[in-house]
Design an enzyme around this catalytic site. Structure first.
Site, short mmCIF file in Angstrom:
data_model
loop_
_atom_site.label_atom_id
_atom_site.label_comp_id
_atom_site.label_asym_id
_atom_site.label_seq_id
_atom_site.Cartn_x
_atom_site.Cartn_y
_atom_site.Cartn_z
N ASP A 173 0.83 -1.21 0.00
CA ASP A 173 0.00 0.00 0.00
C ASP A 173 0.87 1.26 0.00
O ASP A 173 1.98 1.25 0.51
CB ASP A 173 -0.91 -0.02 1.24
N GLY A 174 0.34 2.33 -0.58
CA GLY A 174 1.00 3.63 -0.50
C GLY A 174 1.53 4.16 -1.82
O GLY A 174 2.22 5.19 -1.83
N GLY A 185 -0.10 5.62 -4.24
CA GLY A 185 -0.70 6.91 -4.52
C GLY A 185 -0.06 8.02 -3.71
O GLY A 185 0.27 9.10 -4.24
N ASN A 206 -11.01 -2.84 -5.32
CA ASN A 206 -10.28 -1.84 -6.10
C ASN A 206 -10.97 -1.49 -7.42
O ASN A 206 -10.62 -0.50 -8.07
CB ASN A 206 -8.84 -2.29 -6.37
N LEU A 219 -6.73 -4.71 7.54
CA LEU A 219 -6.49 -5.85 6.64
C LEU A 219 -7.12 -5.65 5.26
O LEU A 219 -6.74 -6.34 4.31
CB LEU A 219 -7.01 -7.14 7.27
C1 IPE Z 1 -5.43 -2.79 -0.23
O1 IPE Z 1 -5.10 -1.45 -0.34
C2 IPE Z 1 -5.37 -3.43 -1.58
C3 IPE Z 1 -4.06 -3.58 -2.19
C4 IPE Z 1 -2.93 -3.21 -1.66
C5 IPE Z 1 -4.06 -4.22 -3.48
P1 IPE Z 1 -6.23 -0.32 -0.50
O2 IPE Z 1 -5.50 0.95 -0.65
O3 IPE Z 1 -7.17 -0.71 -1.58
O4 IPE Z 1 -6.99 -0.42 0.89
P2 IPE Z 1 -7.88 0.64 1.66
O5 IPE Z 1 -8.92 1.13 0.70
O6 IPE Z 1 -6.97 1.76 2.09
O7 IPE Z 1 -8.44 -0.10 2.83
C1 IPE Z 2 -1.57 0.36 -3.44
O1 IPE Z 2 -1.38 1.73 -3.47
C2 IPE Z 2 -1.80 -0.22 -4.82
C3 IPE Z 2 -3.15 -0.74 -5.04
C4 IPE Z 2 -4.13 -0.75 -4.18
C5 IPE Z 2 -3.40 -1.32 -6.34
P1 IPE Z 2 -2.60 2.74 -3.40
O2 IPE Z 2 -3.01 3.10 -4.79
O3 IPE Z 2 -3.68 2.20 -2.54
O4 IPE Z 2 -1.89 3.97 -2.70
P2 IPE Z 2 -2.52 4.96 -1.63
O5 IPE Z 2 -3.09 4.12 -0.53
O6 IPE Z 2 -3.59 5.75 -2.34
O7 IPE Z 2 -1.37 5.79 -1.18
MG MG Z 3 -4.11 2.37 -0.58
#
Ligand code: IPE
Ligand code: IPE
Ligand code: MG
Length: 227
Positions: free
Chosen positions: A16-17, A19, A64, A182
């Protein structure tokens, strides 16, 4: 009795992270995802130097799909490119690909690429399991349905129908980016897994971070409800 130091067989990561990594640099989100793919590549490459048997990576959740269409299609495109560019290296490094999640509903060309990759990496000795269109509640409901169709719904019967049925038991779950939840990932499998949460954003995650998490895991005392 607890062994002196624990060795993890199976680690799962909520990557995660991406973005936030991009946002901090005033870059488009997609660049964060691209750098996230590079972090995956680094980590998979590093497996040959360690003794981890299985690494499970949360790549795309069943939730997602709620993201804007251009982000979803960019992610799907990166998946296509990653398989095309890295499959040979997986094979050379003895990496077996596994997929958890309902991947058959992805675009037909991606399904073909994935199934070809599954077949061609089947002889690998370490597993990289990628969670695609994965949702743990859906996985458990499906497993319960299949178990019921066979007879009794017991924990053992459910486990036999989880996507993870052929993977070692989960030892350690890592989530990057500072979120402590989770997000519908491996709810069943986490029953007695150890947890590690780090503020590191996924594109910055390196094999060294994994090694540190494994060192920390080695010092834990797992009790499984006993004493
Ligand atoms: C979980 O991350 C899914 C993946 C890492 C693929 P999200 O960014 O989708 O989760 P939430 O929305 O913050 O709970
Ligand atoms: C995780 O990074 C990648 C996926 C969920 C596919 P994010 O896209 O959720 O990044 P943040 O949480 O917005 O920083
Ligand atoms: Mg995320």
């Amino acid at each position: 009795m607890q062994p002196e130091s624990l060795r993890a067989r199976h680690v799962a990561i909520i990557m995660d992270g991406n973005g936030r990594w991009a946002k901090r640099r005033h870059l488009p989100r997609v660049v964060g995802h691209q750098r996230g793919v590079e972090a995956v590549r680094r980590l998979v490459r590093s497996l040959k130097d360690g003794d981890l048997e299985c690494l499970t990576l949360y790549a795309f959740s069943s939730e997602n799909w709620k993201r804007p269409e251009d982000e979803v299609s960019a992610l799907m495109d990166m998946l296509r490119k990653f398989i095309r560019s890295d499959l040979e290296e997986f094979i050379e490094n003895g990496v077996r690909l596994a997929i958890i999640g309902d991947y058959q509903v992805l675009a037909p060309d991606i399904v073909d690429l994935l199934e070809d990759a599954l077949a061609r990496t089947a002889g690998g000795t370490r597993t990289v399991a990628v969670a695609l269109n994965y949702g743990s509640q859906q996985e458990i409901a499906r497993a319960a349905r299949l178990a019921a169709a066979e007879g009794e719904i017991t924990p053992e019967a459910i486990e036999r129908h989880l996507f993870t049925r052929d993977l070692p038991p989960l030892d350690l779950l890592i989530r990057t980016s500072g979120e402590v939840r989770l997000s519908n990932f491996l709810l069943w499998q986490c029953a007695y897994a150890e947890m590690a949460f780090t503020d590191v954003l996924w594109p910055d995650f390196t094999p060294q971070h994994l090694a540190e998490a494994l060192d920390d895991f080695a010092t834990r005392e797992r009790r499984y409800g006993g004493r």
